[in-house]
Design an enzyme around this catalytic site. Structure first.
Site, PDB file in Angstrom:
ATOM      1  CB  SER A 158      88.566  83.728  11.604  1.00  8.36           C
ATOM      2  OG  SER A 158      88.473  84.596  11.248  1.00  8.36           O
ATOM      3  CE1 TYR A 171      92.267  80.488   8.551  1.00  6.39           C
ATOM      4  CE2 TYR A 171      89.989  82.355   8.031  1.00  6.39           C
ATOM      5  CZ  TYR A 171      91.003  80.858   8.620  1.00  6.39           C
ATOM      6  OH  TYR A 171      91.494  81.731  10.509  1.00  6.39           O
TER       7      TYR A 171
END
Length: 299
Positions: A172, A185
């Site tokens: 990501s 995350y």
């Protein structure tokens, strides 16, 4: 000896210019795509989201790993209806012991050697540090980061032996630019990015075995449902099918790192030259500072 070092010093900038020019030419004239027809692909987190679209786009013999049998079964049936052989195994990649047991079952299932490993499985807790549950924090690190250690260690030795393999990481852009409200995350993805950087360099002297890291912007899947940015028309979320298609193309072109969309390269440049105060204002202006306030995604 001094002449040897002097020669290397003079040759180095020439090599840099050549590689930059070569990369620029490849942008205009893409290299020939690698034939993947003989490969077997294992996709972790393959039951839904980007993983499901990846399984459809590879169009090879597909093996899906995931934690939810219902999703795995549905995806497997969809792929089989497309005429592609597909198998699924229930597996939590964050659990090393369970992973090794499932790998043994896979080896005895006679589906062939895994030559493309796609580390896609991930979870997000979506909380600040002080609001986070400790068990949820551990779960994020085990699945998003350590899971890649375990899967890669499980399948890379055979790839090296065959001199044929590819390790893919669906990461990501948050690995490069963190946001509040997703500390678990962002941390796990940054660790995962470092893992892939090190692995990619470590494979330089391993013929036939390569690695690809994909760093997409916010993607419209249920994982980050409810996440809002200030200018959605200017920075629209990526479609999972787009991320999947570009990932397959990156593997075919043996591309080491892929940022999606291309404008994310500007973000990387800005982070390297702007002072922290300016970066903070960019976060506030774009809405990324508060984008997780409305988060209702799947944890």
């Amino acid at each position: 000896m001094i002449w040897k070092w002097l020669g290397a010093l003079l040759l180095f900038p020439v090599q840099m210019v050549y590689l930059v020019v070569k990369a620029a030419v490849c942008l205009v004239l893409p290299p020939k795509l690698r034939d993947l027809s003989a490969d077997n692909v294992l996709v972790t987190g393959g039951g839904r989201g980007i993983g499901r679209h990846l399984a459809k786009d590879f169009l090879l013999q597909i093996i899906l790993w995931g934690r939810t049998e219902k999703c795995l079964k549905e995806t497997t049936e969809e792929i089989r209806m497309m005429g592609t052989e597909c198998h699924y195994f229930i597996c939590d990649v964050g659990n090393r012991e369970e992973l090794l047991v499932v790998r043994s079952r896979l080896l005895f299932s006679q589906v062939g050697d895994i030559t493309i490993l796609v580390n896609n499985a991930a979870v997000v807790h979506g909380k600040s540090l002080m609001d986070s549950d400790d068990d949820a924090l551990l779960k994020s690190q085990h699945i998003n980061t350590l899971g890649q250690f375990w899967t890669t260690k499980a399948f890379l030795p055979r790839m090296l032996e065959l001199q044929n393999g590819h390790i893919v990481c669906l990461n990501s852009v948050l690995a490069l630019s963190a946001i509040p409200g997703a500390i678990d995350y962002c941390t796990s993805k940054a660790s995962s990015f470092a893992f892939m950087e090190s692995l990619t360099l470590g494979l330089l002297d391993c013929p036939g075995v390569n690695a690809t890291t994909v760093l997409p912007f916010h993607t419209s899947t249920e994982m980050f449902q409810g996440m809002r940015i200030r200018f959605p028309n200017l920075f629209p979320p990526l479609k999972p099918e787009t991320v999947a298609r570009r990932t397959v193309e990156a593997v075919q072109m043996n591309q080491a790192f892929l940022l999606l969309p291309w404008t994310m390269h500007v973000l990387v440049i800005l982070k390297s030259i702007l002072p922290q105060a300016a970066l903070e204002e960019i976060h506030k202006f774009s809405g990324s500072y508060t984008c997780m306030n409305t988060f209702k995604g799947r944890t």
